[in-house]
Design an enzyme around this catalytic site. Structure first.
Site, short mmCIF file in Angstrom:
data_model
loop_
_atom_site.label_atom_id
_atom_site.label_comp_id
_atom_site.label_asym_id
_atom_site.label_seq_id
_atom_site.Cartn_x
_atom_site.Cartn_y
_atom_site.Cartn_z
N GLU A 41 46.32 18.05 1.75
CA GLU A 41 46.57 18.67 0.43
C GLU A 41 46.58 20.32 0.75
O GLU A 41 45.74 20.81 1.39
CB GLU A 41 45.93 18.58 -0.56
CG GLU A 41 46.23 19.20 -1.84
CD GLU A 41 45.20 18.83 -3.04
OE1 GLU A 41 45.52 19.27 -4.10
OE2 GLU A 41 44.15 18.43 -2.84
N LYS A 112 52.12 16.52 -7.54
CA LYS A 112 50.81 16.17 -8.12
C LYS A 112 50.81 16.23 -9.55
O LYS A 112 51.45 16.88 -10.24
CB LYS A 112 49.77 17.08 -7.46
CG LYS A 112 48.46 16.46 -7.90
CD LYS A 112 47.35 17.76 -7.05
CE LYS A 112 45.78 17.09 -7.43
NZ LYS A 112 44.76 18.01 -6.57
N CYS A 148 45.54 13.85 -3.89
CA CYS A 148 44.18 13.91 -4.13
C CYS A 148 43.77 13.30 -5.46
O CYS A 148 43.64 12.25 -5.56
CB CYS A 148 43.76 15.58 -3.90
SG CYS A 148 41.98 15.55 -3.92
N SER A 316 13.30 30.70 5.29
CA SER A 316 13.95 31.32 6.40
C SER A 316 13.93 30.80 7.71
O SER A 316 14.76 30.93 8.53
CB SER A 316 13.04 32.80 6.65
OG SER A 316 11.90 32.50 6.96
#
Length: 560
Positions: A41, A112, A148, A316
């Site tokens: 897409e 679409k 989609c 971290s």
């Protein structure tokens, strides 16, 4: 018919790069005897282009790219995604479109129909839904091309009033082709398989599904393109988090040449919608998504080197390990910034981590900087007792040091805050909440521990002491996270119900959680929306991440 799926990593607005990738794939497919090649897409411009679509020049460049691509579509059919101007002049100016190219011409365009506006999507802001639905005939086959979301409108409670495949079935198509830009989250691969299987079962047609891959700021696309035969057997699956070009032979009877990967009966029939948080669920995929998120953020922005504060804590440590995998250890600089409240093992643990990863690190104590702040503030603070103000001075001192080094040497600061901390406001604005990209901001604390275990699956990279010691910000003597927050094993489960599942306080309490604790946690979440609103982009790995996909008022009374 030999059909290729081109699962590629695009760069929004980088028309030269995107067009070159598309044309190279077309040429490779032609050499392998392909009849048809399918791209994802909005592949020409990259997804999601957002407000770039409002620039006429941007749309012109999309059209210029289509003009280049169609010249490569001589002996091969090409399905490629790009915006299409609305010439009817009713509604919005653009359609989200799939172009069908053949014989160096535009032979057809599919628009679409179902334009999502939930979570990270906002397509109805830019596009008009389709007015017409037509199959495209090619080499004796009728192609039902959808985009989609168009295939997700099934079930008892559809999101949209029109199901485009129902319209296309009136013209008796021979196969379904869906071009997609479907983002990753750790539940979504099963969702896709379930929805595609449902389409195949309903329409009794094979499905070729091509999804994009790669990260666009906070959104990660995992690829995992799929091929189903008409009997709903999974016959092809492209890898996750990798670009891939692969061909499949579709037979006239709707079967696919080659072995069946998964029999129809073993393909999931329902979406994966976990009721509770499982911190180990698809942790390898979360790891790979975060690595891709870091790598593409740096690569597409033109950055090469990262910096972060290495505290000797697990957040971290996991961030550093992920960054070294994504960027190369030599490109990630860790700064250890102990204060008078830091324990000796925090520094030694952080040092050992960097030695294990072989990344450069420096030790920059903040005691003198901190004392200088307190000295200058003494006339104002007077003899008031030690409080959050003094704690935050330490965090902001570290943030200033990290940004100074980043500015001097051209680094991008990686933020290490996790989702549990961001949810509850357990962080300092302009201090440990500083950064260019949030690596763990969509991972709850318990998921961070699961990531650490996954990183250590073959050998000890993150020192055991970092994983086993009690979490602490080390901003006052003997401080532990548990002094301010509930136990993470409980906190994360409450947060998951509220954030991912959108359960209200009474619904959460009904699950057996302590009522006062639920009220306390949810109040923390809502009162700290102002902090998250100022936070950097977060790599999205869950069904509901903080950032563009979660829109909550900063000033609101609900649960406050």
């Amino acid at each position: 018919m030999k059909i290729f799926l081109a699962q590629q990593n695009y760069h929004i607005g980088n028309f030269e790069s995107n067009t070159e990738k598309i044309c190279c794939a077309i040429d490779l497919a032609k050499k392998d005897g392909a009849d048809l090649i399918v791209f994802s897409e909005l592949s020409v411009c990259g997804y999601p282009p957002r407000d770039f679509l409002e620039f006429n020049d941007f749309i012109n460049k999309c059209n210029e790219a289509i003009d280049i691509i169609r010249k490569h579509a001589d002996t091969i059919g090409v399905i490629v995604g790009a915006p299409d101007r609305n010439t009817v002049k009713e509604g919005k100016d653009l359609f989200n479109a799939a172009y069908f190219l053949y014989n160096k011409e535009i032979k057809g365009i599919a628009h679409k129909t179902c334009l999502p506006t939930y979570d990270v999507f906002d397509e109805y802001r830019y596009f008009e839904p389709a007015y017409h639905w037509n199959v495209i005939e090619f080499k004796g086959k009728k192609l039902a091309i959808t985009i989609c979301e168009d295939i997700w409108n099934l079930g008892d409670n559809p999101l949209y009033r029109i199901c485009p495949m129902d319209k296309l079935m009136e013209q008796q198509p021979d196969l379904m082709i869906n071009i997609s830009a479907s983002p990753f989250d750790y539940t979504h691969e099963q969702d896709r398989k379930a929805i595609i299987k449902a389409n195949v079962v309903k329409y009794k047609l094979p499905m070729f599904y091509c999804n994009g891959v790669g990260s666009q700021t906070e959104i990660v696309f995992d690829g995992a393109s799929l091929v189903f035969d008409k009997n709903a057997n999974l016959c092809g699956q492209l890898p996750m988090f990798q670009s891939k070009l692969e061909g499949f032979v579709l037979n006239d009877d709707g079967s696919i040449d080659g072995p069946i990967i998964t029999q129809a009966k073993d393909v999931p029939d329902t979406d994966l919608n976990p009721i509770g948080l499982d911190e180990h669920l698809n942790i390898a995929d979360i790891h790979d998504a975060l690595v891709m998120g870091i790598k593409d953020y740096f690569g597409k922005m033109g950055f090469s080197k990262a910096i972060l504060g290495s505290s000797g804590g697990i957040d971290s440590a996991v961030t550093l390990a992920l960054a070294c995998t994504a960027l190369g250890s030599e490109n990630v600089r860790a700064i250890l910034m102990p204060s008078q409240y830091s324990t000796g093992h925090s520094v030694s643990d952080a040092e050992q981590l960097s030695k294990n990863l072989n990344n450069p690190y420096d030790i920059v104590p903040i005691k003198n900087i901190y004392d200088s702040f307190l000295s200058e503030l003494k006339p104002i603070f007077k003899d008031l007792p030690f409080s959050l103000a003094e704690e935050n001075i330490q965090s902001r001192s570290r943030g200033n040091l990290l940004m100074a080094i980043a500015n001097k040497f051209g680094y991008i600061l990686l933020n290490t805050s996790n989702k549990s901390e961001l949810a509850t406001g357990y962080g300092t604005l302009y201090g440990d909440m500083a950064g260019g990209i949030g690596v763990l901001g969509d991972c709850y604390k318990m998921q961070v521990y699961a990531l650490a275990a996954y990183i250590n699956r073959d050998k000890e990279i993150i020192p055991t002491n970092i994983i086993t010691k009690a979490p602490s910000a080390e901003l006052r003597p003997g401080q532990k996270d548990a002094d301010s927050l509930p136990d993470y094993a409980i906190l994360d489960k409450i947060l998951y119900q509220y954030i991912e599942r959108r359960q209200g306080p009474n619904e959460i309490k009904a699950q057996g959680f302590d009522a006062a604790l639920v009220d306390r946690v949810l109040k923390m979440v809502n009162l700290n929306e102002y902090k998250r609103n100022q936070f950097c982009p977060i790599i999205r790995v869950s069904p509901k991440a903080f950032g563009v996909g979660r829109r909550v008022p900063i000033v609101g009374k609900y649960l406050s």
